[in-house]
Design a protein around this motif. Structure first.
Motif, PDB file in Angstrom:
ATOM      1  N   PHE A  38       0.817  -1.086  -0.037  1.00 23.07           N
ATOM      2  CA  PHE A  38       0.216  -0.005  -0.063  1.00 23.07           C
ATOM      3  C   PHE A  38       0.993   1.341   0.059  1.00 23.07           C
ATOM      4  N   ALA A  39       2.061   1.045   0.570  1.00 22.60           N
ATOM      5  CA  ALA A  39       2.728   2.209   0.418  1.00 22.60           C
ATOM      6  C   ALA A  39       3.260   2.750  -0.534  1.00 22.60           C
ATOM      7  N   CYS A  43       2.865   6.031  -2.821  1.00 27.34           N
ATOM      8  CA  CYS A  43       4.056   6.787  -3.768  1.00 27.34           C
ATOM      9  C   CYS A  43       3.743   6.884  -4.998  1.00 27.34           C
ATOM     10  N   THR A  44       3.286   5.656  -5.692  1.00 27.60           N
ATOM     11  CA  THR A  44       3.323   5.686  -7.201  1.00 27.60           C
ATOM     12  C   THR A  44       2.233   6.764  -7.492  1.00 27.60           C
ATOM     13  N   LYS A 111      -1.095   8.577   3.089  1.00 27.04           N
ATOM     14  CA  LYS A 111       0.123   9.139   3.866  1.00 27.04           C
ATOM     15  C   LYS A 111       1.199   8.982   2.548  1.00 27.04           C
ATOM     16  N   ALA A 112       1.397   8.165   1.836  1.00 30.02           N
ATOM     17  CA  ALA A 112       2.523   8.054   1.001  1.00 30.02           C
ATOM     18  C   ALA A 112       2.394   8.759  -0.351  1.00 30.02           C
ATOM     19  N   PHE A 157       6.514   1.848  -8.970  1.00 33.26           N
ATOM     20  CA  PHE A 157       5.679   0.963  -8.024  1.00 33.26           C
ATOM     21  C   PHE A 157       6.624  -0.343  -7.752  1.00 33.26           C
ATOM     22  N   GLY A 158       7.229  -1.064  -9.045  1.00 41.27           N
ATOM     23  CA  GLY A 158       8.034  -2.156  -8.975  1.00 41.27           C
ATOM     24  C   GLY A 158       9.167  -1.937  -7.879  1.00 41.27           C
ATOM     25  N   VAL A 159       9.926  -1.164  -8.006  1.00 45.16           N
ATOM     26  CA  VAL A 159      11.255  -0.713  -7.324  1.00 45.16           C
ATOM     27  C   VAL A 159      11.013  -0.470  -5.955  1.00 45.16           C
ATOM     28  N   PHE A 160       9.685   0.352  -5.726  1.00 44.69           N
ATOM     29  CA  PHE A 160       9.180   0.634  -4.343  1.00 44.69           C
ATOM     30  C   PHE A 160       8.896  -0.583  -3.518  1.00 44.69           C
TER      31      PHE A 160
END
Length: 204
Positions: A38-39, A43-44, A111-112, A157-160
């Motif tokens: 979810f984070a 972020c994405t 939040k992200a 998204f993949g890297v995070f």
């Protein structure tokens, strides 16, 4: 359009630790795999407005309007400092318990999302970064920008998510050591404060 140069440059940009990486790693350590998902999602999603601003040309307004830039910048600084203080003051121990409440998941996404949407440097970055990879004489530059934006988001998204999963992998050793927990919490708080200070001192 999706040249090797674009993919390598994007990967390097996404891999560089920033607010999103710090938040995703701390979330993965504190709440586990599902929370890091979810984070990463939040972020994405937080870069979507910046990408849209670039595609629609609104980034040019942000670049020329000192007032708009400063307002968004200091909102971002305030939020980062809030996270730094909240992280520093949090004395609860990391515990192995899966997330169950939908509210917690939504809260993490929000939040992200706020972390990235309140960073005006992203708009300026995308304004300078994406157009370089639009093919000269392209029939539809806007469609190319949309495609490049989609690829960048997928990579983000993949890297995070990978960062979050790696953090989860080391979670057991962290949970078993109160000293490591305290050190990590202070480190995350200092990272948020440092990133907030860096943003406050940045120019367009």
């Amino acid at each position: 359009m999706f040249t090797t140069e674009f993919l390598i440059t994007s990967l390097i940009v996404v891999l560089i630790p920033g607010t999103g990486v710090v938040f995703t790693v701390s979330t993965g350590l504190a709440h586990g795999r599902r929370a890091s998902l979810f984070a990463s999602l939040g972020c994405t999603l937080g870069i979507v407005p910046h990408l849209l601003a670039t595609v629609l040309g609104l980034a040019a307004v942000m670049h020329t309007s000192a007032m708009a830039f400063q307002l968004l910048k200091y909102a971002g600084v305030a939020y980062l400092l809030y996270l730094a203080v909240a992280t520093w003051r949090d004395r609860s121990a990391f515990a192995v318990q899966p997330m169950q409440a939908n509210g917690n998941a939504l809260g993490l996404v929000v939040k992200a999302f706020l972390l990235n949407i309140l960073n005006p440097k992203l708009t300026i970055f995308f304004l300078a970064f994406l157009p370089q990879f639009v093919q000269p004489g392209a029939h539809s530059p806007v469609l190319q920008l949309v495609g490049l934006s989609g690829a960048f988001m997928a990579m983000t998204f993949g890297v995070f998510l990978l960062y979050g999963l790696l953090a989860h992998a080391f979670r057991k050793s962290v949970i078993e050591s109160p000293r490591v927990q305290a050190w990590l919490r202070r480190s995350f708080a200092a990272a948020f404060a440092g990133l907030g200070t860096q943003l406050a001192m940045s120019e367009r």
